[in-house]
Design a protein around this motif. Structure first.
Motif, PDB file in Angstrom:
ATOM      1  N   ARG A   3     -55.704 -11.887  48.873  1.00 30.42           N
ATOM      2  CA  ARG A   3     -55.057 -10.640  48.488  1.00 30.42           C
ATOM      3  C   ARG A   3     -53.544 -10.824  48.400  1.00 30.42           C
ATOM      4  O   ARG A   3     -52.896 -10.297  47.494  1.00 30.42           O
ATOM      5  CB  ARG A   3     -55.407  -9.543  49.490  1.00 30.42           C
ATOM      6  CG  ARG A   3     -54.853  -8.214  49.081  1.00 30.42           C
ATOM      7  CD  ARG A   3     -55.281  -7.121  50.006  1.00 30.42           C
ATOM      8  NE  ARG A   3     -54.686  -5.881  49.543  1.00 30.42           N
ATOM      9  CZ  ARG A   3     -55.046  -4.708  49.921  1.00 30.42           C
ATOM     10  NH1 ARG A   3     -56.016  -4.571  50.791  1.00 30.42           N
ATOM     11  NH2 ARG A   3     -54.447  -3.636  49.461  1.00 30.42           N
ATOM     12  N   ARG A   6     -52.835 -12.618  45.185  1.00 29.14           N
ATOM     13  CA  ARG A   6     -53.041 -11.698  44.063  1.00 29.14           C
ATOM     14  C   ARG A   6     -51.903 -10.692  43.950  1.00 29.14           C
ATOM     15  O   ARG A   6     -51.371 -10.454  42.864  1.00 29.14           O
ATOM     16  CB  ARG A   6     -54.369 -10.957  44.240  1.00 29.14           C
ATOM     17  CG  ARG A   6     -54.677 -10.001  43.097  1.00 29.14           C
ATOM     18  CD  ARG A   6     -55.741  -9.008  43.453  1.00 29.14           C
ATOM     19  NE  ARG A   6     -55.244  -8.152  44.510  1.00 29.14           N
ATOM     20  CZ  ARG A   6     -56.014  -7.526  45.390  1.00 29.14           C
ATOM     21  NH1 ARG A   6     -57.303  -7.671  45.351  1.00 29.14           N
ATOM     22  NH2 ARG A   6     -55.485  -6.747  46.321  1.00 29.14           N
ATOM     23  N   ASP A   7     -51.504 -10.115  45.074  1.00 31.34           N
ATOM     24  CA  ASP A   7     -50.429  -9.120  45.061  1.00 31.34           C
ATOM     25  C   ASP A   7     -49.105  -9.730  44.619  1.00 31.34           C
ATOM     26  O   ASP A   7     -48.348  -9.122  43.872  1.00 31.34           O
ATOM     27  CB  ASP A   7     -50.283  -8.473  46.437  1.00 31.34           C
ATOM     28  CG  ASP A   7     -51.459  -7.575  46.783  1.00 31.34           C
ATOM     29  OD1 ASP A   7     -52.270  -7.275  45.881  1.00 31.34           O
ATOM     30  OD2 ASP A   7     -51.565  -7.184  47.960  1.00 31.34           O
ATOM     31  N   ASN A   8     -48.823 -10.943  45.078  1.00 30.52           N
ATOM     32  CA  ASN A   8     -47.592 -11.624  44.662  1.00 30.52           C
ATOM     33  C   ASN A   8     -47.619 -11.959  43.175  1.00 30.52           C
ATOM     34  O   ASN A   8     -46.614 -11.801  42.473  1.00 30.52           O
ATOM     35  CB  ASN A   8     -47.354 -12.892  45.483  1.00 30.52           C
ATOM     36  CG  ASN A   8     -46.853 -12.584  46.877  1.00 30.52           C
ATOM     37  OD1 ASN A   8     -46.175 -11.589  47.094  1.00 30.52           O
ATOM     38  ND2 ASN A   8     -47.202 -13.429  47.821  1.00 30.52           N
ATOM     39  N   PHE A   9     -48.761 -12.407  42.699  1.00 26.63           N
ATOM     40  CA  PHE A   9     -48.898 -12.713  41.279  1.00 26.63           C
ATOM     41  C   PHE A   9     -48.690 -11.451  40.437  1.00 26.63           C
ATOM     42  O   PHE A   9     -47.972 -11.466  39.443  1.00 26.63           O
ATOM     43  CB  PHE A   9     -50.270 -13.325  40.994  1.00 26.63           C
ATOM     44  CG  PHE A   9     -50.510 -13.583  39.540  1.00 26.63           C
ATOM     45  CD1 PHE A   9     -49.900 -14.642  38.900  1.00 26.63           C
ATOM     46  CD2 PHE A   9     -51.332 -12.739  38.797  1.00 26.63           C
ATOM     47  CE1 PHE A   9     -50.100 -14.872  37.551  1.00 26.63           C
ATOM     48  CE2 PHE A   9     -51.532 -12.960  37.446  1.00 26.63           C
ATOM     49  CZ  PHE A   9     -50.916 -14.031  36.823  1.00 26.63           C
ATOM     50  N   LEU A  10     -49.308 -10.355  40.856  1.00 28.88           N
ATOM     51  CA  LEU A  10     -49.167  -9.104  40.112  1.00 28.88           C
ATOM     52  C   LEU A  10     -47.716  -8.640  40.109  1.00 28.88           C
ATOM     53  O   LEU A  10     -47.201  -8.201  39.087  1.00 28.88           O
ATOM     54  CB  LEU A  10     -50.070  -8.018  40.695  1.00 28.88           C
ATOM     55  CG  LEU A  10     -50.063  -6.688  39.961  1.00 28.88           C
ATOM     56  CD1 LEU A  10     -50.464  -6.870  38.502  1.00 28.88           C
ATOM     57  CD2 LEU A  10     -50.974  -5.698  40.638  1.00 28.88           C
ATOM     58  N   ARG A  11     -47.046  -8.753  41.239  1.00 24.94           N
ATOM     59  CA  ARG A  11     -45.646  -8.343  41.308  1.00 24.94           C
ATOM     60  C   ARG A  11     -44.806  -9.158  40.320  1.00 24.94           C
ATOM     61  O   ARG A  11     -43.927  -8.622  39.650  1.00 24.94           O
ATOM     62  CB  ARG A  11     -45.108  -8.527  42.734  1.00 24.94           C
ATOM     63  CG  ARG A  11     -43.769  -7.876  42.944  1.00 24.94           C
ATOM     64  CD  ARG A  11     -43.257  -7.931  44.381  1.00 24.94           C
ATOM     65  NE  ARG A  11     -44.258  -7.803  45.421  1.00 24.94           N
ATOM     66  CZ  ARG A  11     -44.657  -8.811  46.231  1.00 24.94           C
ATOM     67  NH1 ARG A  11     -44.130 -10.000  46.121  1.00 24.94           N
ATOM     68  NH2 ARG A  11     -45.566  -8.615  47.156  1.00 24.94           N
ATOM     69  N   ALA A  13     -45.938 -10.631  37.571  1.00 21.39           N
ATOM     70  CA  ALA A  13     -46.418 -10.478  36.195  1.00 21.39           C
ATOM     71  C   ALA A  13     -46.277  -9.067  35.637  1.00 21.39           C
ATOM     72  O   ALA A  13     -46.465  -8.862  34.434  1.00 21.39           O
ATOM     73  CB  ALA A  13     -47.885 -10.906  36.115  1.00 21.39           C
ATOM     74  N   LYS A  14     -45.933  -8.082  36.462  1.00 18.29           N
ATOM     75  CA  LYS A  14     -45.888  -6.686  36.009  1.00 18.29           C
ATOM     76  C   LYS A  14     -45.073  -6.501  34.737  1.00 18.29           C
ATOM     77  O   LYS A  14     -45.532  -5.879  33.783  1.00 18.29           O
ATOM     78  CB  LYS A  14     -45.309  -5.789  37.096  1.00 18.29           C
ATOM     79  CG  LYS A  14     -46.266  -5.393  38.153  1.00 18.29           C
ATOM     80  CD  LYS A  14     -45.574  -4.450  39.139  1.00 18.29           C
ATOM     81  CE  LYS A  14     -46.494  -4.040  40.245  1.00 18.29           C
ATOM     82  NZ  LYS A  14     -45.844  -3.083  41.162  1.00 18.29           N
ATOM     83  N   ILE A  17     -46.843  -7.931  31.736  1.00 17.16           N
ATOM     84  CA  ILE A  17     -48.015  -7.136  31.350  1.00 17.16           C
ATOM     85  C   ILE A  17     -47.575  -5.891  30.581  1.00 17.16           C
ATOM     86  O   ILE A  17     -48.145  -5.562  29.537  1.00 17.16           O
ATOM     87  CB  ILE A  17     -48.856  -6.751  32.587  1.00 17.16           C
ATOM     88  CG1 ILE A  17     -49.462  -8.011  33.218  1.00 17.16           C
ATOM     89  CG2 ILE A  17     -49.943  -5.749  32.216  1.00 17.16           C
ATOM     90  CD1 ILE A  17     -50.092  -7.773  34.577  1.00 17.16           C
ATOM     91  N   LEU A  73     -47.878   0.350  36.745  1.00 22.90           N
ATOM     92  CA  LEU A  73     -47.229  -0.947  36.950  1.00 22.90           C
ATOM     93  C   LEU A  73     -45.741  -0.797  37.230  1.00 22.90           C
ATOM     94  O   LEU A  73     -45.171  -1.549  38.020  1.00 22.90           O
ATOM     95  CB  LEU A  73     -47.450  -1.854  35.737  1.00 22.90           C
ATOM     96  CG  LEU A  73     -48.894  -2.360  35.558  1.00 22.90           C
ATOM     97  CD1 LEU A  73     -49.035  -3.067  34.222  1.00 22.90           C
ATOM     98  CD2 LEU A  73     -49.287  -3.267  36.708  1.00 22.90           C
TER      99      LEU A  73
END
Length: 76
Positions: A3, A6-11, A13-14, A17, A73
């Motif tokens: 998690r 995943r959270d770091n990747f999303l932060r 990539a926001k 995206i 996002l």
């Protein structure tokens, strides 16, 4: 651990995206219109409670979904 990754990747990539969705929104809407038109042709009118064209309604719904995703996002 997963998690956290995943959270770091999303932060990270926001922004990409959001840019991707904005840059490709017209193409996504075009594909969606085509799919909604196909759905409209597959549904016999006598089975529907109201006679509406699915493509225009679906397009507005997709616009709302895209706006929701982009806003989420940006804000979270």
């Amino acid at each position: 651990m997963r998690r956290l990754i995943r959270d770091n990747f999303l932060r990270l990539a926001k922004g990409d995206i959001i840019s991707f969705l904005e840059e490709n929104e017209d193409e996504l809407l075009q594909v969606f219109r085509e799919e909604m038109s196909n759905l409209d042709r597959r549904l016999p009118e006598e089975q529907l409670f109201i006679d509406i064209r699915m493509a225009p309604l679906g397009e507005e719904l997709l616009r709302a979904v895209l706006a929701t995703i982009k806003r989420f996002l940006r804000e979270y």
